[in-house]
Motif scaffolding. Structure first.
Motif, PDB file in Angstrom:
ATOM      1  N   GLN A   1       0.561  -6.560   2.939  1.00  7.74           N
ATOM      2  CA  GLN A   1      -0.386  -7.638   3.230  1.00  7.74           C
ATOM      3  C   GLN A   1      -0.085  -8.811   2.310  1.00  7.74           C
ATOM      4  O   GLN A   1       0.137  -8.624   1.109  1.00  7.74           O
TER       5      GLN A   1
ATOM      6  N   ARG B   1      -2.390  -6.671   7.189  1.00  4.44           N
ATOM      7  CA  ARG B   1      -1.784  -5.420   6.718  1.00  4.44           C
ATOM      8  C   ARG B   1      -1.143  -4.652   7.873  1.00  4.44           C
ATOM      9  O   ARG B   1      -1.805  -4.264   8.837  1.00  4.44           O
TER      10      ARG B   1
ATOM     11  N   THR C   1      -5.622 -14.873   4.300  1.00  7.83           N
ATOM     12  CA  THR C   1      -4.660 -13.847   4.700  1.00  7.83           C
ATOM     13  C   THR C   1      -3.599 -14.482   5.583  1.00  7.83           C
ATOM     14  O   THR C   1      -3.869 -14.915   6.707  1.00  7.83           O
TER      15      THR C   1
ATOM     16  N   TYR D   1       0.852  -1.191   0.000  1.00 12.19           N
ATOM     17  CA  TYR D   1       0.000   0.000   0.000  1.00 12.19           C
ATOM     18  C   TYR D   1       0.885   1.237   0.000  1.00 12.19           C
ATOM     19  O   TYR D   1       1.660   1.470   0.940  1.00 12.19           O
TER      20      TYR D   1
ATOM     21  N   THR E   1       2.404  -0.067   4.085  1.00 14.83           N
ATOM     22  CA  THR E   1       1.988  -1.301   4.748  1.00 14.83           C
ATOM     23  C   THR E   1       1.948  -2.434   3.739  1.00 14.83           C
ATOM     24  O   THR E   1       1.798  -2.221   2.529  1.00 14.83           O
TER      25      THR E   1
END
Length: 748
Positions: free
Chosen positions: A114, A133, A129, A107, A112
């Protein structure tokens, strides 16, 4: 000689500096004092000798972009990389490692990261996941820093929490973004194939069904008719069984899969338990109940011959003709018709009616037009007449009747809708006022005048007597607001009494209030206008009905009326005084009430608009201003002069009215508008000097105004005629509408 302290002539580094804070180099960790500021800058945030700046976030080339903060410039912009990591397997003999593919999202707004692993069917491992994040630190010994944009590239490894990820590719947006900021992108690489996944795919490809397969495609029917349900209203006559009675059922036919569901209509207090369903949703066989079959006797596929060993390696042949298969018929939509009887597991159910959607479906698909319902309900029994005891005389009749309708007495219900519609709305009072006279032989009571008010909101009546000088009678309230019963009714009876309605009150009507007869001799203008606007409710105010009565009189009376009109109008003007017109219709026996004669006069009257008296209007205006102590005439003159740019002494009426409103001139809006119009010229502008001079009660006082004159002007200052407004009647127009003749040409 020292240089002057001027910009550009001094070597002091502190010039222009604003920050002089010192960084803290010591802190406590678990209660132990430590030196934690080895990498912290010096005074004012300046880098010390030997230190290197470590950016906290990604750095982008200068001069690129709009200069907005990153959380604004890179909002909702994410870099996506394809990666994989190798996971060792020690618990299985079939595989030693596993290749797990994932996606890395970076991001740009806050650096960040993820990591998400796409879910695979029947993988047996938790997926989704892997790393939520957040900012991920670099591996040791640089764990005091975080990953930024420049740590990512294709065909490059990154380590997240001791797990090594190999980046193989990226999406087009990521590729273009990295190329624009000057990153040299490596060529993409292919992810290695997972050996165990490859083995499972080979096994699935090599597997073939041992049994013959017959495809039944019902997807088209489902997509075309999903949520389309036919509704039928049915009846099941169960009177032949013990304690049986007719049952009302609702049949739902689902067009998506030709299934049927039946629900029973259970009424309150019927004595039956409300079961969820009478028949669960399923296909309804026509021949039910069917005989019991052995296991395997009913199958979806028919197999003729079996050759080869049983089990593995055997072969089966499918019978396409389905020889020997049991053919079971089920109800379709074409079998459901109004008036038809269907078999519901041994119960004969008759279809009696259907809803509108079902009718339209059968009309469009099968062309059926006759949907006459079958009457299956018995007519309801006649309602027993409830005997009400007679009125006892205590309280009102309505209240006594409510005490007979239940164990817990309730107050009588009012017509709330009528109360809201006919209540006062601004200037709309919804009150009909009439002038009444007593019908008596007493000479004193004959001259008494009463105001009889009828409230349309609740049909109540009030009677008020205005005070008259030297009459010897004290005026005031004669009757409190209440319902008035019609005469000639028994007091103690079971039926409700009849009260006076709005249709019972008209000019010329005779009513009895408190055993005293009254005759209505006049009404206010609002009552006449209301009756004219609602002529369908008031037949005596319906001009069409009145003209029909005139047309129905005999020819002799018609000639008499024409002869009288010709004698009353020797000049052949077509006009006649109202009193002569009234006496003619009253004496000729036309069977018209006083109210109907007045309606004819109002309809065919010739009204003249009286001229407004300016002096009288100014006198009333000064009287109002004097009572309100208004004296800001000089200030108003300055305001008028300020708005008059050309100094002509004239302003538009709209501007003058705005100035008067700004000074809060205490005059009624209609009176102010009429005064301004009086001072207008042909160009539409008013003389504000003459206007201010006319209303200035200090410098130009007018004659004193009598109280009666002031009240009369407040009621009728705008020039509308006060009753009786009918002076002359255009009888020629009336004759043309009634008898079809105009003028005196046909009078004989």
């Amino acid at each position: 000689m020292a240089l002057p302290m001027l910009p550009g002539n001094s070597f002091n580094k502190n010039l222009g500096k604003e920050k002089f804070h010192k960084s803290q180099h010591f802190d406590y960790s678990n209660g132990v004092p430590l030196m934690v500021g080895a990498e912290k800058p010096g005074i004012g945030g300046e880098v010390l000798l030997g230190q290197k700046t470590r950016p906290q976030n990604s750095l982008f080339p200068k001069g690129e972009g709009s200069g907005a903060p990153s959380w604004v410039a890179f909002d909702k912009q994410v870099l996506c990389f394809d990666a994989y990591f190798q996971e060792g397997i020690t618990q299985s003999r079939e595989e030693t490692y596993r290749i797990r593919k994932c996606k890395i999202y970076f991001y740009l707004e806050d650096d960040t990261i993820q990591v998400v692993e796409p879910e695979l069917k029947n993988s047996g491992i938790p997926q989704g996941t892997l790393i939520r994040r957040h900012r991920i630190p670099l591996p040791a010994p640089s764990d005091d820093q975080f990953y930024n944009l420049h740590h990512f590239n294709i065909n490059q490894q990154v380590v997240f929490y001791s797990r090594t990820f190999m980046i193989t590719d990226c999406d087009p947006f990521t590729h273009n973004f990295l190329r624009k900021i000057g990153v040299r992108i490596n060529p993409s690489a292919a992810a290695p194939e997972d050996p165990y996944t490859k083995l499972r795919q080979e096994l699935e490809d090599s597997m073939k069904p041992l049994r013959p397969y017959e495809r039944q495609d019902t997807l088209k029917q489902f997509l075309e008719h999903d949520r389309d349900v036919l509704r039928f209203y049915c009846c099941w006559d169960d009177t032949q069984s013990m304690f049986g009675d007719p049952r009302e059922l609702i049949l739902h036919y689902f067009l998506a899969d030709d299934t049927v569901e039946i629900r029973e209509v259970v009424y309150p207090n019927s004595g039956r338990d409300a079961a969820p369903k009478f028949l669960n949703r399923s296909k309804l066989p026509k021949q039910a109940p069917s005989p019991k079959r052995q296991p395997g006797e009913i199958t979806d596929r028919t197999v003729l011959n079996v050759f080869g060993p049983m089990g593995q390696g055997g072969r089966y042949i499918l019978d396409n003709l389905k020889t020997g298969a049991l053919q079971e018929e089920f109800y379709k939509d074409c079998d459901l018709t109004i008036g038809g009887v269907i078999n519901v597991w041994g119960r004969r159910v008759m279809i009696c009616d259907c809803d509108n959607f079902t009718k339209e479906y059968y009309r469009s698909k099968y062309g059926i037009e006759d949907f006459t319902p079958v009457q299956y309900k018995a007519p309801p029994p006649a309602k027993a007449v409830k005997q009400v005891p007679p009125y006892t005389g205590f309280g009102s009749e309505e209240d006594s009747l409510c005490s007979c309708q239940g164990l817990l007495p309730k107050p009588p219900q009012k017509d709330f809708r009528k109360l809201i519609e006919k209540d006062r709305h601004g200037l709309e009072s919804n009150i009909l006022r009439f002038v009444g006279k007593m019908l008596t032989d007493n000479t004193i009571d004959k001259d008494r005048t009463f105001i009889i008010s009828f409230y349309l909101s609740d049909d109540t009546i009030t009677v008020f007597e205005p005070a008259q000088r030297n009459s010897g009678v004290i005026g005031g309230k004669f009757l409190e607001r209440s319902w008035v019963k019609k005469p000639g009714q028994e007091l103690f009876k079971s039926e409700m009494s009849e009260y006076y309605k709005a249709q019972d009150l008209y000019v010329g009507a005779k009513i009895i209030i408190s055993n005293q007869p009254f005759q209505l001799v006049d009404a206010d203008d609002y009552a006449f206008n209301y009756m004219e606007q609602h002529a369908e409710e008031f037949p005596r105010a319906n001009i069409g009905t009145i003209l029909s009565k005139l047309r129905s009189i005999s020819e002799d009376k018609q000639k008499e009326i024409k002869r009288f009109l010709a004698q009353s109008d020797p000049g052949n003007t077509g006009l006649i005084p109202y009193e002569s017109f009234r006496s003619l219709l009253a004496d000729t026996g036309c069977q018209l009430s006083e109210h109907e004669i007045m309606m004819l006069g109002r309809t065919y009257s010739v009204r003249e608009q009286p001229e407004l008296n300016l002096g009288f209007m100014l006198a009333v205006a000064q009287d109002h201003l004097r009572k309100k102590h208004f004296e800001s005439f000089s200030d108003m003159l300055r305001a008028f002069t300020h708005e008059d740019r050309e100094r002509t002494g004239h302003l538009s009426t709209k501007e003058a009215r705005i100035i008067c409103k700004a000074f809060r001139l205490p005059l009624a809006d209609d009176l102010l508008r009429a005064l301004l119009q009086k001072f207008e010229n042909k160009s539409g502008k008013m003389d504000y000097n003459a206007f201010l001079s006319g209303i200035n009660w200090r410098e130009n006082p007018s004659l004193p105004l009598l109280p009666d004159d002031a009240l009369k002007f407040d009621v009728d200052w705008n020039g509308e005629a006060v009753r009786p407004a009918v002076i002359t009647v255009n009888y020629s127009l009336l004759l043309d509408n009634v008898f079809g003749c105009v003028g005196n040409s046909n009078f004989s």
